[in-house]
Design a protein around this motif. Structure first.
Motif, PDB file in Angstrom:
ATOM      1  N   ASN A  63       0.793  -1.222   0.000  1.00 40.60           N
ATOM      2  CA  ASN A  63       0.000   0.000   0.000  1.00 40.60           C
ATOM      3  C   ASN A  63       0.828   1.277   0.000  1.00 40.60           C
ATOM      4  N   THR A  64       2.111   1.146  -0.346  1.00 43.95           N
ATOM      5  CA  THR A  64       2.928   2.343  -0.603  1.00 43.95           C
ATOM      6  C   THR A  64       3.591   2.163  -1.968  1.00 43.95           C
ATOM      7  N   PRO A  65       3.824   3.265  -2.704  1.00 42.52           N
ATOM      8  CA  PRO A  65       4.420   3.128  -4.033  1.00 42.52           C
ATOM      9  C   PRO A  65       5.850   2.606  -3.939  1.00 42.52           C
ATOM     10  N   LEU A  66       6.222   1.792  -4.914  1.00 40.63           N
ATOM     11  CA  LEU A  66       7.583   1.265  -4.983  1.00 40.63           C
ATOM     12  C   LEU A  66       8.614   2.395  -4.996  1.00 40.63           C
ATOM     13  N   VAL A  67       8.283   3.470  -5.716  1.00 43.91           N
ATOM     14  CA  VAL A  67       9.236   4.580  -5.840  1.00 43.91           C
ATOM     15  C   VAL A  67       9.569   5.154  -4.459  1.00 43.91           C
ATOM     16  N   ILE A  68       8.552   5.286  -3.628  1.00 44.72           N
ATOM     17  CA  ILE A  68       8.789   5.827  -2.277  1.00 44.72           C
ATOM     18  C   ILE A  68       9.667   4.875  -1.474  1.00 44.72           C
TER      19      ILE A  68
ATOM     20  N   LEU B   7      23.852   2.127   1.042  1.00 49.80           N
ATOM     21  CA  LEU B   7      24.009   0.974   0.150  1.00 49.80           C
ATOM     22  C   LEU B   7      24.305   1.459  -1.260  1.00 49.80           C
ATOM     23  N   PRO B   8      25.067   0.677  -2.026  1.00 51.60           N
ATOM     24  CA  PRO B   8      25.248   1.007  -3.441  1.00 51.60           C
ATOM     25  C   PRO B   8      23.899   0.949  -4.155  1.00 51.60           C
ATOM     26  N   VAL B   9      23.760   1.741  -5.235  1.00 48.26           N
ATOM     27  CA  VAL B   9      22.451   1.820  -5.894  1.00 48.26           C
ATOM     28  C   VAL B   9      21.976   0.469  -6.403  1.00 48.26           C
TER      29      VAL B   9
ATOM     30  N   MET C 124      15.625   5.964 -11.464  1.00 45.14           N
ATOM     31  CA  MET C 124      15.373   7.169 -10.670  1.00 45.14           C
ATOM     32  C   MET C 124      16.498   7.467  -9.693  1.00 45.14           C
ATOM     33  N   ILE C 125      17.332   6.452  -9.430  1.00 46.17           N
ATOM     34  CA  ILE C 125      18.451   6.708  -8.526  1.00 46.17           C
ATOM     35  C   ILE C 125      19.779   6.434  -9.246  1.00 46.17           C
ATOM     36  N   ALA C 126      19.793   6.682 -10.560  1.00 43.71           N
ATOM     37  CA  ALA C 126      21.009   6.518 -11.363  1.00 43.71           C
ATOM     38  C   ALA C 126      21.606   5.120 -11.209  1.00 43.71           C
ATOM     39  N   GLY C 127      20.753   4.108 -11.397  1.00 47.71           N
ATOM     40  CA  GLY C 127      21.156   2.735 -11.106  1.00 47.71           C
ATOM     41  C   GLY C 127      21.932   2.032 -12.199  1.00 47.71           C
TER      42      GLY C 127
ATOM     43  N   MET D  50      16.817   1.171 -18.293  1.00 48.96           N
ATOM     44  CA  MET D  50      16.017   2.394 -18.371  1.00 48.96           C
ATOM     45  C   MET D  50      16.896   3.629 -18.160  1.00 48.96           C
ATOM     46  N   TYR D  51      17.794   3.512 -17.185  1.00 53.35           N
ATOM     47  CA  TYR D  51      18.677   4.638 -16.874  1.00 53.35           C
ATOM     48  C   TYR D  51      19.588   4.948 -18.056  1.00 53.35           C
TER      49      TYR D  51
END
Ligand SMILES: Nc1ncnc2c1ncn2[C@@H]1O[C@H](COP(=O)(O)OP(=O)(O)O)[C@@H](O)[C@H]1O
Ligand SMILES: [Mg+2]
Lengths: 223, 241
Positions: free
Chosen positions: A69-74, A90-92, A170-173, A177-178
């Protein structure tokens, strides 16, 4: 004025194809590790949710409700921005594996729970009546039967999991996609970049999706 | 061999067993009958603690299994149970159904468990089905496998909870034949059944239950010919109608 899919843009992409190749490999690696983590968590919490031990049930419930019930992004941002404040940086790549693994672990836990609950209670009683204990009954009687029911929805989970590793962007992984984002934001060749990326995700996910369909068919035959 | 002392069982507000005292001697065959919902299954399931009594004591072979930290799984190994719905393990072959528990919990060697397993399958007339899966057997065959599975643990006690109630009529006799044969072995048997022929043939004692109580207890000939209790009479007249 040139179109978004002008040939020279494609040429630029093919010349630097390793950018996308490495991204795809990174996505594949993150997916496999996250899948292993989510399976381990899913089986553990799924079994806990069906036990008669109230604390185990409650812990499992909290985990599932919180994650679903919380977004994955959060959740990813929490590991990325929040954990360092608690003294854990932690490393990305690890964050991606952890975040996606924990996220899908909650869904897999529900799949496993439903699978276990679909086994008639007479199975457990027969095993207990023969002197098997709880762990033996789970391991030899209940889980092997639940496995057949659970495999098709698990393969579907694997498809979502592969796609969801794209939050790493979204975190320069460094994932697929990045790479597509950063490559195309430099030269503005968005068209070829995202088409190629889409095709690469398709190549990763289609086999899993067809596996899921085959397993479903098999399950129907056995039912 | 079996002693239930002052057993009460509640399901929520539902008082299902009321101060049950029930003793079975070694080698004795006891048949339990009574209307649906009278607590027969709950009673027989208290003997191997599939149902935990709300109060009272269960003793099996001299061990109080309701005691704190009693060796329940160990005692269950010596009590075979046959269920109305067979409950064979569907992901295992017939022979694997017979060998799983002996190998896993009694530490019997696999070859030995298979050897004794084949012997019991022969006895229930299903040697040729050893490598079939339960789904490919008829109900009567499945129930005979279930009996063989229980026997392959070499139990001292066999519990049967309406073993023929889920069967098509033409398959009932093949299962009863196996049970009669087993009764000649001198094993202790507790059987919930409405098969009066079986009760007359093998039972040392018939127990009649109603509304969570044992209200009549007699030799089969006495019980079926001259039931003392009014409700037992009513029940018998319905069955024999
Ligand atoms: N697990 C359970 N939860 C709640 N009520 C139950 C449960 N098992 C049995 N009962 C109730 O207990 C009563 C006795 O059931 P049971 O022992 O199965 O009777 P019988 O075998 O004689 O038909 C019934 O009213 C039944 O509804
Ligand atoms: Mg019953």
């Amino acid at each position: 004025m040139t179109g978004p899919f002008a040939w020279f843009k494609w040429e630029a992409l093919f010349a630097e194809w390793t950018v996308f190749g490495e991204g795809a490999l990174m996505t594949l690696a993150a997916s496999m590790l996250a899948l292993a983590l989510s399976l381990a968590l899913g089986v553990m919490f799924g079994v806990m949710s069906t036990s008669h031990w109230k604390i185990a049930k409650a812990i499992s419930r909290i985990y599932v409700e919180f994650i679903q019930n919380t977004p994955l992004v959060i959740q990813i941002f929490f590991y990325y921005h929040g954990l360092p404040h608690l003294g854990l940086s932690l490393p990305v790549f690890s964050i991606g594996v952890l975040g996606v693994g924990v996220y899908h672990g909650a869904y897999i836990s529900e799949v496993v729970r439903a699978g276990i609950q679909s086994i008639p209670k007479g199975q457990r009683e027969a095993a207990y009546s023969q002197g098997l204990n709880y762990v033996e009954t789970m391991k030899y009687i209940i889980l092997p039967q639940a496995k057949r029911i659970v495999l098709p929805p698990l393969a579907n989970q694997a498809v979502s999991l592969v796609k969801n590793t794209s939050v790493l962007a979204m975190i320069a992984g460094g994932d697929l996609m990045y790479r597509a984002d950063s490559w195309s934001s430099q030269n503005l060749y968005y068209g070829p970049a995202y088409v190629t990326t889409g095709i690469l995700y398709l190549m990763l996910c289609l086999p899993l999706a067809s596996l899921a369909r085959n397993l479903e068919k098999k399950a129907e035959v056995h039912a | 061999m079996i002693a239930l002392k002052g057993i009460d069982k509640h399901f929520g507000h539902h008082h299902v067993l009321k101060n049950i005292h029930f003793h079975v001697k070694s080698g004795e065959k006891v048949v339990i009958i009574g209307p649906s919902g009278s607590g027969k299954s709950t009673l027989i399931r208290c003997i191997n603690l599939l149902e935990k009594p709300s109060s009272g004591e269960v003793h099996v072979d001299g061990i109080e299994i309701t005691a704190h930290k009693a060796p329940v799984t160990k005692v269950r190994q010596s009590i075979g149970m046959v269920f109305q719905q067979f409950n064979l393990y569907p992901h295992k072959t017939v022979l694997e159904n017979l060998t799983l528990a002996p190998v896993l919990v009694k530490g019997v060697r696999k070859e030995e468990a298979e050897e004794t397993g084949m012997k019991y399958l022969e006895r229930v007339g299903l040697k040729d089905k050893a490598h079939a899966y339960p789904a490919h057997l008829s109900g009567g065959q499945q129930q005979r496998v279930a009996i063989a599975r229980a026997l392959n643990m070499h139990p001292k006690i066999m519990l049967f909870d309406e073993p023929t109630s889920a069967l098509d009529p033409e398959m009932i006799q093949e299962v009863l034949d196996v049970m009669v044969d087993l009764a000649h072995d001198g094993i202790t048997m507790v059987v919930v059944t409405h098969e009066m022929g079986f009760a007359k043939q093998v039972a040392d004692r018939v127990i009649f239950m109603d509304e969570g109580k044992i209200i009549e207890e007699a030799k089969p000939e006495d019980f079926f010919n001259h039931p003392k209790n009014e409700r037992a009479r009513l029940f018998l007249s319905k069955i024999f109608r």
